[in-house]
Design an enzyme around this catalytic site. Sequence first.
Site, short mmCIF file in Angstrom:
data_model
loop_
_atom_site.label_atom_id
_atom_site.label_comp_id
_atom_site.label_asym_id
_atom_site.label_seq_id
_atom_site.Cartn_x
_atom_site.Cartn_y
_atom_site.Cartn_z
N CYS A 37 36.37 37.48 51.72
CA CYS A 37 36.78 36.38 50.84
C CYS A 37 38.21 36.57 50.35
CB CYS A 37 35.81 36.30 49.66
SG CYS A 37 36.33 35.12 48.43
N CYS B 240 38.90 35.73 46.68
CA CYS B 240 38.38 36.74 45.73
C CYS B 240 39.28 37.97 45.71
CB CYS B 240 36.98 37.20 46.12
SG CYS B 240 35.86 35.90 46.58
N ASP B 241 39.72 38.42 46.87
CA ASP B 241 40.32 39.75 46.97
C ASP B 241 41.79 39.78 47.39
OD1 ASP B 241 37.83 40.78 46.31
OD2 ASP B 241 37.19 40.87 48.40
#
Length: 317
Positions: free
Chosen positions: A135, A138-139
């Site tokens: 993701c 997200c990261d």
Amino acid sequence: MTKIHDVVIVGSGPAGWTAAIYTARAGLNPILLAGTLNAGGALMTTTEVENFPGWPEGIMGPELMQKFEEQAVRFGADMRYEDAVELTLDGEIKEIRTDEQTYRTKSVILAVGSDYKKLGLEGEELFTGKGVSYCATCDGFFFKNREIAVIGGGDSAVTEAQFLSRFGTTVHVIHRRDELRASQIMADRLLANDKVTMHWNSVVEKINGTDRLESLTLRNTETGETSDLPVSGMFVAIGHEPRTKFLQGALKLDEGGYIVVDEPSTRTSLPGVFACGDVVDSHYQQAITAAGTGAKAALDAEEYLDSLSIESEDVDE
Ligand code: NDP
């Protein structure tokens, strides 16, 4: 005796929320089990959605899901952050157990979506959260000014790579063929991005590192040659697999693990159980098509509940 609901919807992506909007407007007081870890579904980890009709300027994935939720709640949908862990689906009254309680219901709509597909390489699980991710939204931030790899050649890989180019020094897209599967407009944008380097006809053979990911061993699928690519991050974007393991054989699935429905309806192999969204669709997997099948599932559930009340009226007489 616990209450018997008309309909419980499992899943909170575009399919689940659309089913909730329709069943709520039909006065069926749906319970929607949104899940704990995956609430909101795949769009929660997407950046800009440009192809959902009605949003000419585009809309961020999480904001779009928020709008779905607001619309369903406005009509009385009851959302719970709970995961369905065990389902008893045969019989007229179905039971759905979560960690909190057991729901009894006359009909169920399954809209549980899909999970990220894994490469299946040694070290992939070990390094997840230590360089390996599924993701970018997200990261991605953790890889500022680092070398990043993205695996895959579809719309997900292209979207992730484009987003990650804001952070990484170079984004290496590793694709097993010599052309992208992604839609033309997105592919063209990526290929014009000078922070992106394409590695065509290439697969990841090994994930290397001690405590964290340090490099990938790539193999050229045409020449068989291997090479080392030093990267701090690897984002795997090679598609999805349906989230059906928790059903434990309760419903008929196809060879890919997708729930089989009696098309064009959303009826599954069990009466009163309907399925919609990515968990039935191995092909289109669009927010708009998922939403469309969510509407169909709601209408099918409504028709089924009507047929039950006609049957019980017949019995009463
Ligand atoms: P896709 O199935 O479309 O693409 C998967 C990609 O990964 C393909 O390029 C495939 O290669 C490659 N791949 C699959 N398995 C492996 C493997 N084991 N090793 C290496 N490479 C592999 O999945 P996506 O997640 O990209 O997209 C799913 C659906 O969601 C699509 O319908 C897409 O259009 C949609 N989507 C739309 C977006 C948007 O419009 N904004 C954003 C993201 C997704 P190959 O090409 O050789 O098969």
